[in-house]
Design a protein around this motif. Structure first.
Motif, mmCIF file in Angstrom:
data_model
loop_
_atom_site.group_PDB
_atom_site.id
_atom_site.type_symbol
_atom_site.label_atom_id
_atom_site.label_comp_id
_atom_site.label_asym_id
_atom_site.label_seq_id
_atom_site.Cartn_x
_atom_site.Cartn_y
_atom_site.Cartn_z
ATOM 1 N N ALA A 1 0.850 -1.194 0.000
ATOM 2 C CA ALA A 1 0.000 0.000 0.000
ATOM 3 C C ALA A 1 0.890 1.251 0.000
ATOM 4 O O ALA A 1 1.326 1.697 1.059
ATOM 5 C CB ALA A 1 -0.915 -0.008 1.218
ATOM 6 N N PRO A 2 1.176 1.791 -1.194
ATOM 7 C CA PRO A 2 2.026 2.987 -1.257
ATOM 8 C C PRO A 2 1.367 4.170 -0.545
ATOM 9 O O PRO A 2 0.190 4.434 -0.757
ATOM 10 C CB PRO A 2 2.148 3.259 -2.767
ATOM 11 C CG PRO A 2 1.755 1.985 -3.448
ATOM 12 C CD PRO A 2 0.752 1.339 -2.529
ATOM 13 N N LEU A 3 2.119 4.828 0.308
ATOM 14 C CA LEU A 3 1.578 5.979 1.040
ATOM 15 C C LEU A 3 2.737 6.868 1.490
ATOM 16 O O LEU A 3 3.561 6.454 2.305
ATOM 17 C CB LEU A 3 0.792 5.497 2.277
ATOM 18 C CG LEU A 3 0.107 6.585 3.101
ATOM 19 C CD1 LEU A 3 -1.042 7.243 2.332
ATOM 20 C CD2 LEU A 3 -0.439 6.016 4.422
ATOM 21 N N ASP A 4 2.781 8.066 0.948
ATOM 22 C CA ASP A 4 3.784 9.038 1.393
ATOM 23 C C ASP A 4 3.149 9.870 2.499
ATOM 24 O O ASP A 4 2.248 10.681 2.248
ATOM 25 C CB ASP A 4 4.214 9.928 0.224
ATOM 26 C CG ASP A 4 5.329 10.890 0.624
ATOM 27 O OD1 ASP A 4 5.385 11.292 1.805
ATOM 28 O OD2 ASP A 4 6.140 11.235 -0.245
ATOM 29 N N LEU A 5 3.596 9.662 3.710
ATOM 30 C CA LEU A 5 2.952 10.289 4.871
ATOM 31 C C LEU A 5 3.114 11.807 4.876
ATOM 32 O O LEU A 5 2.372 12.512 5.544
ATOM 33 C CB LEU A 5 3.519 9.694 6.163
ATOM 34 C CG LEU A 5 3.202 8.212 6.378
ATOM 35 C CD1 LEU A 5 4.016 7.653 7.535
ATOM 36 C CD2 LEU A 5 1.710 8.007 6.636
ATOM 37 N N GLU A 6 4.107 12.289 4.144
ATOM 38 C CA GLU A 6 4.303 13.735 4.101
ATOM 39 C C GLU A 6 3.328 14.384 3.126
ATOM 40 O O GLU A 6 2.847 15.488 3.365
ATOM 41 C CB GLU A 6 5.746 14.035 3.680
ATOM 42 C CG GLU A 6 6.098 15.491 3.806
ATOM 43 C CD GLU A 6 7.558 15.764 3.500
ATOM 44 O OE1 GLU A 6 8.393 14.831 3.544
ATOM 45 O OE2 GLU A 6 7.862 16.930 3.207
ATOM 46 N N ALA B 1 0.578 10.039 11.593
ATOM 47 C CA ALA B 1 0.280 8.845 12.398
ATOM 48 C C ALA B 1 -1.097 8.983 13.048
ATOM 49 O O ALA B 1 -1.881 8.026 13.097
ATOM 50 C CB ALA B 1 1.361 8.649 13.459
ATOM 51 N N PHE B 2 -1.388 10.191 13.533
ATOM 52 C CA PHE B 2 -2.726 10.459 14.093
ATOM 53 C C PHE B 2 -3.799 10.255 13.027
ATOM 54 O O PHE B 2 -4.805 9.562 13.246
ATOM 55 C CB PHE B 2 -2.762 11.893 14.659
ATOM 56 C CG PHE B 2 -4.071 12.602 14.475
ATOM 57 C CD1 PHE B 2 -5.194 12.233 15.198
ATOM 58 C CD2 PHE B 2 -4.179 13.648 13.553
ATOM 59 C CE1 PHE B 2 -6.406 12.883 15.011
ATOM 60 C CE2 PHE B 2 -5.386 14.291 13.355
ATOM 61 C CZ PHE B 2 -6.506 13.908 14.079
#
Ligand code: NAP
Length: 262
Positions: free
Chosen positions: A74-79, A135-136
């Motif tokens: 699951a690609p996810l760039d948290l920024e 994260a939240f």
């Protein structure tokens, strides 16, 4: 509430995580990769979340080669991820599985080691966003799926500098203090009314790219490789962690006992 288990000494039985679906951020390298492999080896199905797809694919191959269940990438760039992308990840897991048994917030950004007086404000914002806000936000969208699991575990990653501040650790240290606070608030909200437990883990000094960036002069052998610190993760993400919530746990013996700084 804390049980009497000592997570870093925990020995997960073979197949102990069978039937559990565990999502891990930053699963393509370092500690995230090692924990993903360990979870899969112990029977879990893992969702590999990360921003570099090639790295996630390598971990996928390693898990399958070791005989683990086929993971989900699951690609996810948290920024950079938008609210829509967070929702889409949760919706995808919901449609396919209808629940989530474990969520490890492992991805992290070190930022700069510099005095507060000179800390770059945009960099500060990026570090706080990746380490805390994302994260939240990911937890928020996953909560219905975590509630739907019989015994779900949310594990946030802290650090020694998130418990006692240290000069020049700037946004990184402050973000880890925030994580410790988020764990306390969320654990308190969920205890009593749900079976979802929420804890923080401090990996301690571990041989990864982030460690090299923070301690460039250190001999790599001075700290253990990620594969050596997975016991506490397996404990807290699996049935071994039942009854433990709102706790902050060490994956290794205290740094002073090992003669290193974490
Ligand atoms: P690492 O090898 O540098 O791994 C960090 C992970 O976070 C990588 O997989 C990275 O993805 C991912 N990441 C960074 N920015 C991201 C973003 N915007 N979106 C999605 N993923 C992103 O470091 P590590 O040591 O394994 O760190 C894991 C956790 O342990 C962190 O939370 C760190 O703060 C904590 N920690 C580590 C130590 C230590 O000594 N190693 C000590 C205390 C706490 P890419 O690979 O694609 O860049």
């Amino acid at each position: 509430m804390t049980s009497t288990i000592e997570p870093r000494l925990y020995r997960a039985a073979p197949g102990e995580l069978a039937g559990r679906l565990i999502a891990i951020t930053g699963a393509g390298s370092g500690i995230g990769r090692a924990v993903a492999l360990a979870c899969a080896t112990h029977g879990a199905e893992v969702v590999l979340l990360g921003r570099t797809v090639a790295k996630l694919e390598r971990v996928y191959d390693e898990i399958v080669a070791a005989g683990g269940a086929e993971p989900v990438i699951a690609p996810l760039d948290l920024e950079k991820a938008t609210a829509k992308e967070f929702d889409a990840i949760a919706a995808g897991i919901g449609t396919r599985y209808g629940r989530l048994d474990g969520l490890l917030h492992n991805a992290g950004l070190l930022g700069d080691l510099s005095p507060i007086e000179h800390y770059d404000v945009p960099l500060w914002t990026r570090v706080m966003h990746v380490n805390v806000t994302a994260a939240f936000a990911l937890t928020q969208v996953m909560l219905p799926l975590l509630r739907a699991a019989p015994d779900a575990s949310v594990l946030f990653t802290s650090s020694g500098v998130g418990r006692r501040g240290r000069a020049y650790w700037g946004a990184y240290a402050v973000s880890k203090f925030a994580i410790e606070g988020l764990v306390q608030v969320l654990a308190d909200e969920l205890s009593g009314t749900t079976s979802v437990r929420v804890n923080a883990i401090n990996p301690g000094g571990t041989r990864t790219a982030m460690r090299r960036a923070a301690y460039p002069a250190e001999m790599p052998e001075a700290v253990p490789p990620p594969e050596a610190i997975t016991a506490a993760y397996l404990c807290l993400l699996g049935p071994g962690g039942r009854g433990t919530t709102g706790a902050t746990v060490d994956a290794q013996a205290p740094a002073a006992a090992r003669g290193t700084v974490s």
